[in-house]
Design a protein around this motif. Structure first.
Motif, short mmCIF file in Angstrom:
data_model
loop_
_atom_site.label_atom_id
_atom_site.label_comp_id
_atom_site.label_asym_id
_atom_site.label_seq_id
_atom_site.Cartn_x
_atom_site.Cartn_y
_atom_site.Cartn_z
N ALA A 126 0.81 -1.22 0.00
CA ALA A 126 0.00 0.00 0.00
C ALA A 126 0.85 1.27 0.00
O ALA A 126 0.30 2.37 0.01
CB ALA A 126 -0.93 0.01 1.22
N THR A 363 -9.77 -3.16 2.41
CA THR A 363 -10.14 -1.91 3.07
C THR A 363 -11.15 -1.16 2.21
O THR A 363 -11.39 -1.48 1.04
CB THR A 363 -8.92 -1.04 3.34
OG1 THR A 363 -8.27 -0.71 2.09
CG2 THR A 363 -7.93 -1.76 4.26
N SER A 397 -2.65 1.95 7.50
CA SER A 397 -3.80 1.99 6.60
C SER A 397 -4.69 3.18 6.94
O SER A 397 -4.78 3.61 8.09
CB SER A 397 -4.61 0.70 6.73
OG SER A 397 -5.80 0.78 5.96
N ASP A 399 -7.84 2.86 6.58
CA ASP A 399 -9.03 2.20 7.11
C ASP A 399 -8.67 1.61 8.48
O ASP A 399 -8.20 0.48 8.59
CB ASP A 399 -9.50 1.10 6.16
CG ASP A 399 -10.85 0.52 6.55
OD1 ASP A 399 -11.20 0.55 7.74
OD2 ASP A 399 -11.57 0.02 5.65
N GLU A 403 -7.83 -2.38 9.71
CA GLU A 403 -6.46 -2.54 10.19
C GLU A 403 -6.45 -3.06 11.62
O GLU A 403 -5.68 -3.99 11.96
CB GLU A 403 -5.72 -1.20 10.11
CG GLU A 403 -4.25 -1.28 10.54
CD GLU A 403 -3.58 0.07 10.43
OE1 GLU A 403 -2.51 0.16 9.81
OE2 GLU A 403 -4.13 1.06 10.98
N ILE A 413 -4.65 -8.10 5.42
CA ILE A 413 -5.29 -6.88 4.96
C ILE A 413 -4.94 -6.65 3.49
O ILE A 413 -3.78 -6.80 3.08
CB ILE A 413 -4.85 -5.67 5.83
CG1 ILE A 413 -5.68 -4.43 5.46
CG2 ILE A 413 -3.36 -5.40 5.70
CD1 ILE A 413 -5.46 -3.26 6.41
N ASP A 415 -4.97 -3.64 1.45
CA ASP A 415 -5.10 -2.21 1.72
C ASP A 415 -5.08 -1.42 0.42
O ASP A 415 -4.04 -1.24 -0.20
CB ASP A 415 -3.96 -1.77 2.64
CG ASP A 415 -4.19 -0.40 3.22
OD1 ASP A 415 -5.21 0.23 2.89
OD2 ASP A 415 -3.36 0.06 4.03
N THR A 417 -7.11 1.66 0.18
CA THR A 417 -7.80 2.94 0.41
C THR A 417 -6.97 4.14 -0.01
O THR A 417 -7.42 4.97 -0.82
CB THR A 417 -8.20 3.06 1.89
OG1 THR A 417 -8.98 1.92 2.26
CG2 THR A 417 -9.02 4.32 2.12
#
Length: 462
Positions: A126, A363, A397, A399, A403, A413, A415, A417
């Motif tokens: 991410a 997420t 994250s 979110d 997380e 996760i 991720d 977002t």
């Protein structure tokens, strides 16, 4: 007498040839001892002589094309990097359908060698940056009609700019192989991938089907929804999910609609207008029933957690099998957090009994409404990619609920977002096959588009 004479003449000739051969070999050995460089040069010259079969007929100049090792004729997306040519503001004409691309342009800089370390030290998928890449998209927005809903196919709308299709996510310190659909299907042989969540989960499912099929009609792909009881009920607009199987590799890809990841149960099963018990601490019955059949599970929830959705769906929150009486859970944000944490705890406990299952919680996908919401004039009219930046540097994250829920569990996760937050130009916006006057969709994404990247990150972590 003549026969004996001829015999001696032939024998003498053979002896002479043998002596000449030995003399030549001895001379070459002596020359090599005196000057080994000569032999090295001869060997080097031979090593650069490639047989004609090494080259592909009809390959374009300054590019390389590789063929799949199975009998398919589709070109594998492996090429030689060329100079930087594409910039963020380029525009593409909708009248030119996307075709198979064998050469590509990338904005990858020299320091990407560190980012692609084979050791994957401190890899965070991410964290990284968006880069221009003309190998994208993986399929045409004019095709994939069997799986891609027309309402999300921006190539079929009035939109004329499609530069958003030609970007890929480059994670920092992560080695991520280029997606190639046949290799992916072989890797997923005899496996089932299940997406369970809301309409954004459905977009990710459709993206995966288009990627795995190359956007082609693929009549050999089987509809096996009945195996999972997913048939459209009488009077319904659509079934609760879809399931398809690629027979060559026995790879199954599934989507099941569960917007809240809660078990939904009519309070009065004989009354079609009955309220529905929304069990916050109980996963959907479909998942409990079929979990043992899944090898990869991708979950998501988020945008249905608002009072308007609950009221419209007649969902009544239940905990411990009875209507909720916890005042804290009357706050929708607390109810969502409670459900996500309960769900992850249950799933983590199940993984001991399903050791082959890899579970991911995706997420939340960001909204980009500006100057209002979907029903109050909000819009997302920008069409220029990455006007808000291209890099994500944060380690955590965006979110926090997901997380927090997966921390300390075996649930991973996914991720997406923060990286999706940078792509406000890639939404459906006000484009559609049948435009709705004054209504913009700044929640769902154009396909091909951002959800393809979510799947790339998923595949890299499977």
């Amino acid at each position: 007498m003549m026969k004996g004479c001829n015999f001696h003449i032939l024998k003498g000739t053979h002896v002479s040839i043998a002596l000449l051969t030995l003399s030549f070999v001895a001379l070459m050995l002596w020359a090599w001892e005196k000057n080994p460089l000569l032999t090295s040069l001869l060997l080097a010259q031979q090593s650069f002589r490639l047989p004609s079969s090494e080259f592909l007929e009809g390959a374009p100049n300054n590019s390389s094309v590789s063929r799949s090792h199975n009998e398919h004729t589709e070109e594998v997306n492996k090429s030689v990097l060329t100079k930087e040519e594409k910039r963020a503001g380029e525009h593409h004409n909708a009248s030119s359908p996307t075709t198979s691309i064998t050469t590509f342009t990338s904005e990858v800089k020299d320091n990407d060698a560190d980012e692609l370390s084979s050791k994957n030290a401190d890899c965070n998928y991410a964290k990284g940056r968006w880069v221009s890449d003309s190998r994208r998209p993986f399929y045409s927005g004019f095709g994939c009609k069997r799986w891609l809903s027309g309402m999300w196919a921006c190539r079929l709308t009035q939109r004329t700019d499609f530069s958003f299709e030609e970007y890929r996510w480059q994670p920092k310190n992560c080695k991520m192989s280029e997606f190639e659909r046949f290799a992916f299907l072989r890797r997923m042989q005899d496996k089932t991938i299940a997406f369970i969540g809301d309409s954004l989960g459905r977009q990710q499912f459709q993206s995966m089907m288009c990627m795995a099929s190359g956007g082609k009609e693929s009549p050999e792909v089987e509809d096996v929804a009945r195996e999972y009881g997913l048939v459209k009920p009488r009077g319904a607009k659509r079934p609760d999910g879809w399931v398809y199987r690629f027979p060559n590799t026995n790879t199954t890809i599934l989507y099941y609609w569960s917007a809240s990841l809660s078990d939904l149960e009519p309070i009065n099963s004989t009354d079609p207008a009955s309220d529905v018990a929304m069990h916050l601490d109980r996963p959907p019955a479909f998942l409990r029933r079929f979990l043992h059949r899944f090898d990869v599970l991708v979950l998501n929830t988020g945008h249905h957690w608002n009072r308007g959705k609950l009221t419209a769906n007649r969902w009544v929150m239940h905990v411990n099998g009875k209507p909720n009486d916890n005042k804290e859970l009357e706050d929708i944000r607390n109810a969502k957090s409670f459900t996500v944490h309960s769900f992850v705890r249950w799933l983590d406990s199940q993984l001991l009994s399903h050791p082959r299952l890899k579970a991911f919680f995706r997420t939340i996908s960001p909204r980009h409404f500006r100057n209002g919401d979907w029903n109050t004039g909000g819009s997302c009219s920008n069409t220029v990619p990455l006007t808000g930046g291209s890099v994500v540097l944060q380690d955590e994250s965006s979110d926090k609920v997901v997380e927090s829920a997966v921390r300390g569990t075996k649930v991973k996760i996914l991720d997406i977002t923060a990286i999706s937050e940078l792509r406000d130009e890639a939404h459906m916006s006000n484009y559609s096959i049948r435009p709705n006057q004054g209504i913009n969709d700044c929640l769902h994404w154009c396909l091909p588009g951002v959800p393809d990247t979510w799947n790339e990150l998923l595949i890299a972590q499977i």
